[in-house]
Design an enzyme around this catalytic site. Sequence first.
Site, mmCIF file in Angstrom:
data_model
loop_
_atom_site.group_PDB
_atom_site.id
_atom_site.type_symbol
_atom_site.label_atom_id
_atom_site.label_comp_id
_atom_site.label_asym_id
_atom_site.label_seq_id
_atom_site.Cartn_x
_atom_site.Cartn_y
_atom_site.Cartn_z
ATOM 1 N N CYS A 101 63.355 40.233 47.591
ATOM 2 C CA CYS A 101 63.478 39.138 46.769
ATOM 3 C C CYS A 101 64.697 39.417 45.743
ATOM 4 O O CYS A 101 64.937 40.138 45.072
ATOM 5 C CB CYS A 101 62.153 39.159 45.902
ATOM 6 S SG CYS A 101 62.205 37.907 44.732
ATOM 7 N N CYS A 107 61.817 39.981 37.742
ATOM 8 C CA CYS A 107 60.436 39.332 37.698
ATOM 9 C C CYS A 107 59.546 40.685 37.484
ATOM 10 O O CYS A 107 59.723 41.822 38.078
ATOM 11 C CB CYS A 107 60.359 38.681 39.101
ATOM 12 S SG CYS A 107 58.714 38.116 39.049
ATOM 13 N N CYS A 110 55.833 41.769 41.145
ATOM 14 C CA CYS A 110 55.669 42.844 42.154
ATOM 15 C C CYS A 110 56.505 44.364 41.637
ATOM 16 O O CYS A 110 56.946 44.228 40.623
ATOM 17 C CB CYS A 110 56.569 42.663 43.522
ATOM 18 S SG CYS A 110 56.168 41.146 44.437
ATOM 19 N N CYS A 185 59.057 32.552 45.501
ATOM 20 C CA CYS A 185 58.347 33.890 45.186
ATOM 21 C C CYS A 185 57.868 34.258 46.613
ATOM 22 O O CYS A 185 57.227 33.410 47.345
ATOM 23 C CB CYS A 185 57.224 33.470 44.407
ATOM 24 S SG CYS A 185 55.971 34.930 44.142
ATOM 25 N N GLN A 295 39.341 34.821 45.839
ATOM 26 C CA GLN A 295 39.877 35.847 46.189
ATOM 27 C C GLN A 295 41.625 35.231 46.289
ATOM 28 O O GLN A 295 41.599 34.023 46.705
ATOM 29 C CB GLN A 295 39.621 36.432 47.691
ATOM 30 C CG GLN A 295 38.229 36.912 47.469
ATOM 31 C CD GLN A 295 38.289 38.325 46.600
ATOM 32 O OE1 GLN A 295 39.314 39.011 46.415
ATOM 33 N NE2 GLN A 295 37.250 38.644 46.254
ATOM 34 N N PHE A 322 27.297 40.181 40.431
ATOM 35 C CA PHE A 322 28.638 39.525 40.094
ATOM 36 C C PHE A 322 29.294 38.720 41.254
ATOM 37 O O PHE A 322 30.284 38.685 41.764
ATOM 38 C CB PHE A 322 29.804 40.728 39.952
ATOM 39 C CG PHE A 322 29.282 42.076 39.074
ATOM 40 C CD1 PHE A 322 29.399 41.742 37.566
ATOM 41 C CD2 PHE A 322 28.582 42.957 39.794
ATOM 42 C CE1 PHE A 322 29.133 42.722 36.950
ATOM 43 C CE2 PHE A 322 28.195 44.145 38.885
ATOM 44 C CZ PHE A 322 28.327 43.868 37.547
ATOM 45 N N GLU A 342 25.209 36.166 38.198
ATOM 46 C CA GLU A 342 26.608 36.133 37.480
ATOM 47 C C GLU A 342 26.482 35.801 36.217
ATOM 48 O O GLU A 342 25.583 34.837 35.792
ATOM 49 C CB GLU A 342 27.117 35.006 38.393
ATOM 50 C CG GLU A 342 28.521 34.448 37.692
ATOM 51 C CD GLU A 342 29.649 35.432 37.666
ATOM 52 O OE1 GLU A 342 30.213 35.477 36.527
ATOM 53 O OE2 GLU A 342 29.844 36.287 38.472
ATOM 54 N N ASP A 386 30.041 43.083 43.102
ATOM 55 C CA ASP A 386 31.573 43.035 43.385
ATOM 56 C C ASP A 386 32.117 42.878 41.636
ATOM 57 O O ASP A 386 32.156 41.509 41.469
ATOM 58 C CB ASP A 386 31.830 41.652 44.193
ATOM 59 C CG ASP A 386 33.590 41.569 44.345
ATOM 60 O OD1 ASP A 386 34.239 42.359 43.595
ATOM 61 O OD2 ASP A 386 33.754 40.135 44.463
ATOM 62 N N CYS A 412 38.380 46.000 43.224
ATOM 63 C CA CYS A 412 40.002 45.827 43.329
ATOM 64 C C CYS A 412 40.650 46.924 42.500
ATOM 65 O O CYS A 412 41.784 46.735 42.114
ATOM 66 C CB CYS A 412 40.383 44.389 42.831
ATOM 67 S SG CYS A 412 40.028 44.021 41.297
#
Length: 454
Positions: A101, A107, A110, A185, A295, A322, A342, A386, A412
Amino acid sequence: MKPPLKSGAKSRGKPRPSRSRMPKQAMRSSGSGGKLDDFTILDLGPQGDGIARRGQERIYIDRVLPGDVVRARVIRSDEGLLRGDVVEIVKASPDRIKAPCQYYDQCGGCTLQHASDDFYKKWIEHTVHVALEKQGVKVRDFKPTIFIPAGTRRRATFAAFKTGKGVIMGYYRRRSHQINEIDECLVTDKSLMELRTVLKTHLAPILKPGKTTDIFVQKIGGAYDVVITGDIGKKHAPDMESRQALADLVNNTSVARVSWRGNEKQRIETIVERTPLIAKFGALNIAMPPAAFMQPTPEGERALVNAVMAALPAKGKFADLFSGCGTFSGPMLERGPVDAYESVGPATDAMIKSKGPLPLKVFQRDLFRNPLKRDEANRYDAIVFDPPRAGAQEQARAMASSKCRLLIGVSCNPATFARDARVLCEGGYRLQSVQIIDQFTWSHHVEIVGVFTK
């Protein structure tokens, strides 16, 4: 005051600073000042930052790899850590490559484009293994890791800053308040970047000069959801003129809805909506509320759903904790009744409105303050959970002593997943398998699906 870094559309070299102004705190976070010294990078931390040492102290340096020798300027950050900004690569690691990139040096999106593909993939897997090992959690089976291609992200949050010459719209530099304008991007769906150019034109008349505004964009189907966070209009809120400008945006582009809030703590107000934004999750067709969680990539969503469904029994009664707007609840309905829990009201409202006659019960419940209790968990043949990045420690403690024979955890964050896995294993569960799914390309973020049995 320090200006944001800006790049022109035709530039292929290093972006030049613009003359527009930014908050003073950008000076401190950008790493100006400090002592210049040479360091050998020993390892990478869990967030992808390099680790070096000065005496007994660790120094954290971004955009480096183990084996690099770098000249860096070191400051002590607001959180009390020593952080270094690289001035020169004295000796490069054999795993270092040229980042693909053109904006990578400026930036903040990443963190690992400078690593070879082989190193990057091994490091992603290594972070998960190390997190579990630190908690003493053993895994019977690691499934082959799934790596999602770049250029598939369907959501982005741009920072917009109005100057006398127009609107700068891009990403923040890492650990900084500086905004870098970008024209492409590599991780984001190209259509979002094309929309960014359109948004700059339509938003220019209503943004406040000298104020930073966040512009969240999410692609749902073939249309876009836009949420503006910050001051707009003459009185720091949508007025007649700004509402008309946003209506023109929706009427003349592929944006289906524009919403607004003054800050992240305020409730989102829908300004104009041309048509509902429908997301399909298995048997559910959900009219998504503004800024609803999805997602980040369609391919990543499919991989996560497939991993969950591969572990779910063919028949039974299930809970989805969740649940969000039903990413997993919808597909789970193919196997039996689902109770979805939730805390976010708009998400539960959307599920209730969309479920129709399906055997889905929806409960608005804060599982951090009021986790599903042991006796409640005992009612289910399997539970999917989750949680956000903070994990589900209290919920894990409540489930650990339950009689539910199958738990499927989605996360995550390897650190909080491993912590919660230890709690479940201490309660008698076994972590049968782990599926790693990398849908945050060139980032330290990674998805995990863990299957626990008792």
